[in-house]
Write an enzyme that holds these catalytic residues in place. Structure first.
Site, PDB file in Angstrom:
ATOM      1  N   LYS A 158     139.127  57.868  89.430  1.00 51.30           N
ATOM      2  CA  LYS A 158     139.337  56.460  89.765  1.00 51.30           C
ATOM      3  C   LYS A 158     138.007  55.744  89.944  1.00 51.30           C
ATOM      4  CE  LYS A 158     142.891  55.099  89.954  1.00 51.30           C
ATOM      5  NZ  LYS A 158     143.804  54.639  88.872  1.00 51.30           N
TER       6      LYS A 158
ATOM      7  N   HIS B 180     138.612  50.612  84.565  1.00 50.08           N
ATOM      8  CA  HIS B 180     139.473  49.429  84.659  1.00 50.08           C
ATOM      9  C   HIS B 180     138.670  48.127  84.542  1.00 50.08           C
ATOM     10  CE1 HIS B 180     142.627  52.197  85.728  1.00 50.08           C
ATOM     11  NE2 HIS B 180     141.976  52.597  86.792  1.00 50.08           N
TER      12      HIS B 180
END
Length: 372
Positions: A76, A95
């Site tokens: 992440k 992201h």
């Protein structure tokens, strides 16, 4: 070219997965890789497991001061409060390529530090297919929480939201608990729910369908949609007519919304639970634009503000596979392994070369925007 990997400890709350497992570390070491693994209080894997596989265990967060030649591997995103320039090569889900919130800041850190990002989401083979993804377990876990929330609503008042959830030891433990919750709902007079899965033919959708089947739902209860069924464009009244809606699509371009408040804010609506496995919460083209909160394990649902019809909740957890961290990590790392073995030739290996070129394209996009 050398291949020295440094597995950083994940910092996202409740994130127990790992991009490298002891199994894959053992294989990499046997091929001449040097592997450093940070101690982690939240990883499902113990430091001793990595040490036994041939890795050198190092302090949590030590990647920040590690030699530049080490490739920093994680899952992440890095903590938002960190702003220092990134000088290493990183392999992670960042992201930041689809205009998500904060994308400029993320790419800017790489630009200012001279670092390089290989985004795991965009590692693709020659056919354009992702080499590794958590999709199956994202769908599996998302469907489990969707069923659990639906069952909870049958046995509790609207004032009570689904309580916190935590990772499970294995698939069977998860399935058993969800199936038991459904049985309690049936005892209260509830009928088996009708579940509409969009993206049912993909990795994510297949995981969702498999969970539903293991929990006792038959094909007549599972409505499987994919590209053919959504080709006409949304919004779709069929979603509001189902009991549970599970969104499993991969959003690669703007599309019409699947559902809107007009369809949901009706007294005859059956829909009780939306599971947005895709969780494109901050994406301006989110096809489920009826919420704006990314939910978490400690508070897994958010209520949709309808004025009519029964209580409706959304589950929008963006790390659903963490519900089954060991199995999800092993599957992902196994798929990623062939590409990792090509890292010594990353300047010519197509998987890594394409990922580098994509990073450079987005950095140039950021630079052009800054010049305007």
């Amino acid at each position: 070219m050398s291949a020295i990997l440094h597995l950083r400890a994940e910092t996202k709350p409740m994130e127990a997965r790992a991009a490298l497992t002891p199994t894959t570390v053992r294989t990499l070491v046997s091929h001449g890789f040097k592997i450093y693994v940070e101690e982690s209080a939240q990883s499902v894997f113990e430091a001793a497991e990595y040490a036994a596989a041939g890795a050198e265990v190092v302090a949590t967060g030590s990647w920040r001061g590690a030699p530049r030649e080490r490739i920093i591997v994680g899952l992440k995103e890095l903590p938002e409060e960190d702003t220092f320039p990134l000088e290493h090569t990183h392999i992670q889900f960042a992201h930041c390529y689809k205009n998500q919130s904060g994308w400029r800041e993320v790419l800017g850190r790489f630009q200012s530090g001279g670092g390089l990002l290989y985004d795991l989401e965009f590692l693709q083979d020659d056919r354009g297919r992702r080499v590794a993804a958590f999709g199956y377990y994202a769908g599996f876990a998302g469907a489990a929480l969707g069923l659990r929330d639906w069952a909870w609503k049958q046995t509790h008042t609207d004032a009570e939201d689904l309580p916190a959830v935590a990772p499970y030891e294995n698939e069977q433990a998860l399935v058993s608990e969800v199936a038991a919750a459904c049985e309690e709902a049936y005892k209260k007079g509830a009928r088996k729910p009708r579940v509409l899965v969009i993206g049912a033919l993909g990795r994510c959708g297949s995981g969702a369908v498999e969970l539903l089947r293991q929990c006792g739902l038959h094909d007549k209860h599972i409505i499987r949609w994919d590209i053919a069924e959504t080709a006409r464009g949304g919004p779709f009244p069929e979603i509001a007519a189902a009991d549970i809606f599970i969104n499993c699509i991969y959003l690669s371009q703007p599309i019409a919304p699947f559902i809107n408040m007009e369809l949901l804010d009706r007294p005859d609506r059956k829909l009780r639970t939306i599971v947005d496995v895709s969780a494109d919460t901050t994406n301006p083209h989110n096809p489920v634009p009826v919420y704006n909160v990314a939910t978490v394990f400690s508070s897994p649902t958010v209520v949709v503000p309808t004025s009519q019809g029964p209580k409706l909740s959304v589950i929008s957890i963006d790390h659903l596979p963490s519900l089954l961290p060991r199995e999800a990590s092993e599957a992902f790392a196994s798929d990623l392994l062939p590409s990792l073995l090509q890292l010594p030739e990353r300047d010519t290996a197509p998987v890594w070369l394409r990922a580098k070129e994509l990073f450079q394209q987005h950095c140039e996009r950021l630079s052009k925007e800054a010049r305007l």
